[in-house]
Write an enzyme that holds these catalytic residues in place. Structure first.
Site, PDB file in Angstrom:
ATOM      1  CB  SER A  42      -0.899  -0.019   1.108  1.00 46.37           C
ATOM      2  OG  SER A  42      -1.927  -1.141   1.130  1.00 46.37           O
ATOM      3  CD  GLU A  68       4.520  -8.789  17.247  1.00 51.52           C
ATOM      4  OE1 GLU A  68       4.158 -10.130  17.416  1.00 51.52           O
ATOM      5  OE2 GLU A  68       5.690  -8.363  17.149  1.00 51.52           O
ATOM      6  CB  ILE A 110      -3.496  -6.265   8.813  1.00 50.68           C
ATOM      7  CG1 ILE A 110      -4.581  -6.682   7.427  1.00 50.68           C
ATOM      8  CG2 ILE A 110      -3.946  -7.019   9.900  1.00 50.68           C
ATOM      9  CD1 ILE A 110      -4.504  -8.157   7.133  1.00 50.68           C
ATOM     10  CD  GLU A 135       5.671   0.232  -1.969  1.00 48.52           C
ATOM     11  OE1 GLU A 135       4.972  -0.773  -1.675  1.00 48.52           O
ATOM     12  OE2 GLU A 135       6.836   0.668  -1.368  1.00 48.52           O
ATOM     13  CB  CYS A 193      -5.881  -4.756   2.946  1.00 48.94           C
ATOM     14  SG  CYS A 193      -6.326  -5.644   4.418  1.00 48.94           S
ATOM     15  CG  HIS A 201       5.734  -0.673   9.370  1.00 56.33           C
ATOM     16  ND1 HIS A 201       5.566  -1.740   8.356  1.00 56.33           N
ATOM     17  CD2 HIS A 201       6.638   0.372   8.485  1.00 56.33           C
ATOM     18  CE1 HIS A 201       6.041  -1.400   7.153  1.00 56.33           C
ATOM     19  NE2 HIS A 201       6.816   0.054   7.181  1.00 56.33           N
ATOM     20  CG  PHE A 209      -7.807   6.179   0.953  1.00 53.96           C
ATOM     21  CD1 PHE A 209      -8.632   5.851   2.294  1.00 53.96           C
ATOM     22  CD2 PHE A 209      -6.446   6.136   0.993  1.00 53.96           C
ATOM     23  CE1 PHE A 209      -7.949   5.427   3.090  1.00 53.96           C
ATOM     24  CE2 PHE A 209      -5.931   5.603   2.139  1.00 53.96           C
ATOM     25  CZ  PHE A 209      -6.619   5.352   3.275  1.00 53.96           C
TER      26      PHE A 209
END
Ligand SMILES: Nc1c(NC[C@H](O)[C@H](O)[C@H](O)CO)[nH]c(=O)[nH]c1=O
Ligand SMILES: CC(=O)[C@@H](O)COP(=O)(O)O
Length: 158
Positions: A65, A94, A91, A67, A89, A97, A122
């Protein structure tokens, strides 16, 4: 309003203009491919349902995403493209990022839209987990790809 209260695939089709002469680029992230392929299928189905021609829709894939912004720019700079739909997508993992990617792609896509003065949509899911993603890629909350495509259609009829 959360997606739980407003199904992503339910939209008003009123005032939608003819899309038969419009040209679309759909830029698709390869990360979470099961999800992004479902988003792509929803977007294609919605565009075709509203009169767009298959030959007037080009698909470009990008690794992730992050890019999508540059992929959108490479598409938007083509004069013949009327609108760009970005599908991804991201997700939550931890670390932070997730935050950096989501902000970067939202800002990047916005900048491309303003720079090239054309709709750049978007269509990026940013769920906490896989189930939330599935629910929004053809599941109980509809398909974000449908929403992204109808948004492009509506903007071209602005
Ligand atoms: N973790 C996810 C990513 N990560 C990859 C980035 O988008 C990008 O490709 C990398 O940081 C190199 O620039 N991408 C997604 O689309 N979804 C994720 O969940
Ligand atoms: C959105 C991401 O890049 C994320 O999935 C990566 O996972 P982590 O934050 O655990 O490294």
């Amino acid at each position: 309003m959360a997606s739980a209260q407003k199904n992503l695939s339910e939209f008003s089709a009123k005032n939608v203009t003819d899309m038969s002469d419009k040209r679309f680029a759909i830029v698709v992230s390869e990360w979470n491919e099961e999800i992004t392929e479902a988003l792509f299928n929803g977007a294609m189905e919605t565009l075709l349902k509203h009169g767009a021609k298959q030959e007037n829709i080009i698909r470009k894939d990008v690794p992730g995403s992050f890019e999508l912004s540059i992929g959108a720019q490479w598409a938007a700079q083509v004069d013949e493209i009327d609108a760009v739909i970005c599908l991804g997508c991201v997700i939550q993992g931890e670390t932070r990022h997730f935050d950096f990617i989501c902000q970067a792609v939202a800002d990047g896509i916005t900048n491309v839209s303003l720079k090239y003065n054309k709709p750049v949509i978007f269509g990026v899911l940013t769920p906490d987990n896989q189930q939330q993603a599935l629910d929004r890629a053809g599941g109980k909350h509809g398909n974000k790809g449908d929403e992204a495509a109808i948004t492009a259609v509506k903007m071209l009829g602005y």
